[in-house]
Design a protein around this motif. Structure first.
Motif, PDB file in Angstrom:
ATOM      1  N   TYR A 224      40.152  34.816  50.478  1.00  0.00           N
ATOM      2  CA  TYR A 224      39.813  35.765  49.401  1.00  0.00           C
ATOM      3  C   TYR A 224      40.758  36.850  49.311  1.00  0.00           C
ATOM      4  CZ  TYR A 224      37.885  39.321  46.855  1.00  0.00           C
ATOM      5  OH  TYR A 224      37.536  40.661  45.861  1.00  0.00           O
ATOM      6  N   SER A 228      42.965  37.391  45.873  1.00  0.00           N
ATOM      7  CA  SER A 228      42.945  38.823  45.213  1.00  0.00           C
ATOM      8  C   SER A 228      44.209  39.421  45.333  1.00  0.00           C
ATOM      9  CB  SER A 228      41.995  39.578  45.898  1.00  0.00           C
ATOM     10  OG  SER A 228      42.329  39.960  47.335  1.00  0.00           O
ATOM     11  N   THR A 262      37.894  48.929  45.194  1.00  0.00           N
ATOM     12  CA  THR A 262      37.181  48.712  46.335  1.00  0.00           C
ATOM     13  C   THR A 262      35.800  49.142  46.145  1.00  0.00           C
ATOM     14  OG1 THR A 262      39.409  48.714  47.347  1.00  0.00           O
ATOM     15  CG2 THR A 262      37.255  49.272  48.719  1.00  0.00           C
ATOM     16  N   ARG A 263      34.785  48.446  46.561  1.00  0.00           N
ATOM     17  CA  ARG A 263      33.442  48.696  46.572  1.00  0.00           C
ATOM     18  C   ARG A 263      32.859  48.899  48.017  1.00  0.00           C
ATOM     19  NH1 ARG A 263      30.854  44.616  42.725  1.00  0.00           N
ATOM     20  NH2 ARG A 263      31.554  43.133  44.210  1.00  0.00           N
ATOM     21  N   THR A 267      35.750  44.079  47.835  1.00  0.00           N
ATOM     22  CA  THR A 267      36.975  44.109  46.719  1.00  0.00           C
ATOM     23  C   THR A 267      36.481  43.546  45.748  1.00  0.00           C
ATOM     24  OG1 THR A 267      38.353  42.835  47.781  1.00  0.00           O
ATOM     25  CG2 THR A 267      38.760  45.049  48.269  1.00  0.00           C
ATOM     26  N   CYS A 268      36.948  43.903  44.229  1.00  0.00           N
ATOM     27  CA  CYS A 268      36.928  43.262  43.132  1.00  0.00           C
ATOM     28  C   CYS A 268      38.159  43.337  42.252  1.00  0.00           C
ATOM     29  CB  CYS A 268      35.585  44.047  42.504  1.00  0.00           C
ATOM     30  SG  CYS A 268      35.383  43.120  40.767  1.00  0.00           S
ATOM     31  N   LYS A 270      39.298  42.561  38.719  1.00  0.00           N
ATOM     32  CA  LYS A 270      38.572  42.396  37.369  1.00  0.00           C
ATOM     33  C   LYS A 270      39.726  42.380  36.180  1.00  0.00           C
ATOM     34  CE  LYS A 270      35.469  45.137  34.101  1.00  0.00           C
ATOM     35  NZ  LYS A 270      34.792  46.110  34.190  1.00  0.00           N
ATOM     36  N   LYS A 279      35.739  38.580  36.359  1.00  0.00           N
ATOM     37  CA  LYS A 279      36.306  39.122  37.636  1.00  0.00           C
ATOM     38  C   LYS A 279      35.917  38.264  38.813  1.00  0.00           C
ATOM     39  CE  LYS A 279      31.838  41.809  37.288  1.00  0.00           C
ATOM     40  NZ  LYS A 279      31.156  43.062  37.405  1.00  0.00           N
ATOM     41  N   TYR A 281      34.876  38.545  43.122  1.00  0.00           N
ATOM     42  CA  TYR A 281      34.620  39.393  44.323  1.00  0.00           C
ATOM     43  C   TYR A 281      33.949  38.393  45.109  1.00  0.00           C
ATOM     44  CZ  TYR A 281      30.124  40.028  41.758  1.00  0.00           C
ATOM     45  OH  TYR A 281      29.111  39.722  41.095  1.00  0.00           O
ATOM     46  N   ASP A 282      33.958  39.256  46.407  1.00  0.00           N
ATOM     47  CA  ASP A 282      33.368  38.422  47.627  1.00  0.00           C
ATOM     48  C   ASP A 282      31.888  38.891  47.886  1.00  0.00           C
ATOM     49  OD1 ASP A 282      34.506  40.675  48.551  1.00  0.00           O
ATOM     50  OD2 ASP A 282      34.165  40.167  50.534  1.00  0.00           O
ATOM     51  N   LYS A 283      30.950  38.310  48.293  1.00  0.00           N
ATOM     52  CA  LYS A 283      29.795  38.689  48.638  1.00  0.00           C
ATOM     53  C   LYS A 283      29.515  38.445  49.908  1.00  0.00           C
ATOM     54  CE  LYS A 283      26.761  39.593  46.209  1.00  0.00           C
ATOM     55  NZ  LYS A 283      26.069  40.755  45.374  1.00  0.00           N
TER      56      LYS A 283
END
Length: 468
Positions: A224, A228, A262-263, A267-268, A270, A279, A281-283
């Motif tokens: 990832y 990304s 960055t959350r 990270t995301c 979009k 978008k 993103y990783d979970k």
């Protein structure tokens, strides 16, 4: 609304007096519903308070059994009407305006949909907003079908039957959703009898996710990170449009771009085109999620029956209708967006295996109770050892301990034995059975070649320039 008031002989400028009793009915209904189900009404006065966190704390106390969980109230913006008299046309009517009124958020745990909420304003025209999460609905459907699963937040990290789970997800019914929406509207907004009408349910925001579940975070995390990094630099405006099934034309007057954020969860990346975005993103470093989100479903077009103003009908390419019954067509459209994005990502170079190997070679590891330090490719002694292992003659006939002593005279015989054992444990060399000879592994050749190339072509020239 103007026609409704005229039909009941209510003066247009008496509209506020008509709406006030309805507001009191909404408030009284909320209090009665909360009291009947043992819930509370909590007012949220500050914008930084997240309603989801408040409700999560209540669920932790009460449990996740079906029923009314909590009721939150907040002063928020709403649609409204105001009486107006046009002096030129001498017409008196209601016109649209915006205002602020008290809103109730009714949080339920539904038997089929899981956690949901219905947002009800206390001022006419009582525009409702409903929220549900398809992953919660699917989890309950899996449990009913006897299919085991494990979830992290709203992501499935394990499923006993992936194909069957996809079949259940594709079977989501707008008809069943419509019946459920009407039931909750009647329960939480007890003013429908005044108007003698039913609600028209339309789509406000829709998200469709495609999840790629990995068996280990050690595999997904470097992959990832690499995807990304490349996606944020390589995706251009034309590609964003192609992901979403559009072409860039001179008539396309919508903002196109990409954003890296960055959350708390990670990270995301979009990519957006107007009110639509795709978008990645990783979970929890276990699921790679590709998600297409739209705040205006009419952005997409498909082949459907079109009813013209003159009464005739035809089949042609037209914007998607906003009714909830467009969910079936929208599902295929958004899945296509995710797949086009996935196809693009699959064409990018994957250096994640190299990242994993580099981390493995430079990090310490424990073998039989002994801690082995990782390799420092820039240490003088270790670099001399690695260069010696790379000699062509050793790749033909193999390497013995005595062969290496002339290249590293400062290392004792016992020290060389420990070096060879360490190289074996890290997978850089392999031993020939029933002998004292060793050969470089594929990993060993790649790592040593990379270390030499970086040292000779990057580090040494850069330091030489700094010295002058």
């Amino acid at each position: 609304m103007t026609s409704f008031l005229n039909a009941r002989h209510i003066r247009i400028f008496d509209y506020p007096r008509f709406a006030e009793p309805l507001r009191e009915r909404i408030r009284a209904g909320a209090q009665a519903l909360a009291a009947a189900q043992g819930a509370q009404i909590e007012h949220v006065a500050k914008a930084h308070i997240r309603k989801e966190e408040v409700v999560a704390a209540v669920i932790k106390r009460r449990g996740d059994h079906p029923g009314l969980v909590h009721v939150l109230s907040a002063m928020e913006a709403c649609n409204a009407y105001e009486p107006w008299h046009d002096k030129r046309s001498h017409q008196t009517f209601l016109r649209h305006t915006s205002g602020k009124c008290l809103h109730y958020y009714f949080y339920f745990i539904d038997d089929t949909l899981g956690l949901i909420y219905l947002r009800v304003p206390t001022w006419c025209p009582f525009r409702l907003q409903f929220y549900c999460n398809g992953h919660s609905w699917l989890a309950r459907s899996l449990a009913a079908a006897g299919i085991g699963y494990t979830m992290a937040d709203n992501a499935f990290i394990r499923l006993d039957d992936w194909a069957r789970a996809q079949q259940l997800a594709d079977a989501f019914s707008p008809d069943a959703l419509h019946a459920l929406l009407d039931r909750y509207a009647e329960q939480c907004c007890p003013v429908l009898d005044v108007f003698g009408q039913r609600y028209h349910w339309s789509l406000m925001q829709v998200e469709y996710a495609t999840d790629l579940a990995f068996r280990s975070d050690a595999i997904m995390k470097p992959l990832y990170d690499e995807l990304s990094r490349q996606a944020i630099f390589s995706v251009k405006a034309e590609q964003v449009a192609s992901f979403l099934g559009k072409k860039i034309t001179p008539q396309l007057a919508q903002e196109i771009g990409s954003r890296f954020a960055t959350r708390i969860e990670g990270t995301c990346v979009k990519h957006y085109l107007g009110k639509v975005s795709v978008k990645m993103y990783d979970k929890f470093e276990r699921v790679l999620r590709l998600e297409t989100t739209t705040n205006d479903v009419s952005f997409f077009k498909h082949h459907r029956k079109v009813e013209h103003r003159d009464g005739h009908q035809s089949r042609e390419i037209a914007p998607l209708k906003k009714t909830i019954y467009s969910l079936i067509d929208l599902r295929g459209i958004l899945l296509g967006c995710n797949r086009r994005y996935l196809e693009y990502l699959s064409a990018l170079d994957d250096f994640s295996a190299g990242d994993r190997n580099l981390h493995r070679l430079t990090s310490s590891k424990t073998v039989d109770g002994h801690t082995l330090k990782g390799f420092n490719f820039f240490d003088h002694t270790q670099q001399a050892l690695l260069r010696a292992l790379q000699r062509p003659a050793f790749n033909i006939r193999g390497i013995r301990r005595n062969d290496l002593t002339r290249f590293l005279p400062q290392v004792s015989a016992s020290g060389m034995t420990r070096y060879l054992w360490r190289l074996r444990q890290f997978g850089l060399i392999k031993k020939v059975a029933h002998s004292y000879r060793y050969y470089l592994t594929r990993l060993g050749r790649s790592a040593i070649a990379a270390a030499c190339r970086i040292t000779e072509h990057t580090i040494v020239p850069a330091l030489a320039g700094a010295a002058t």
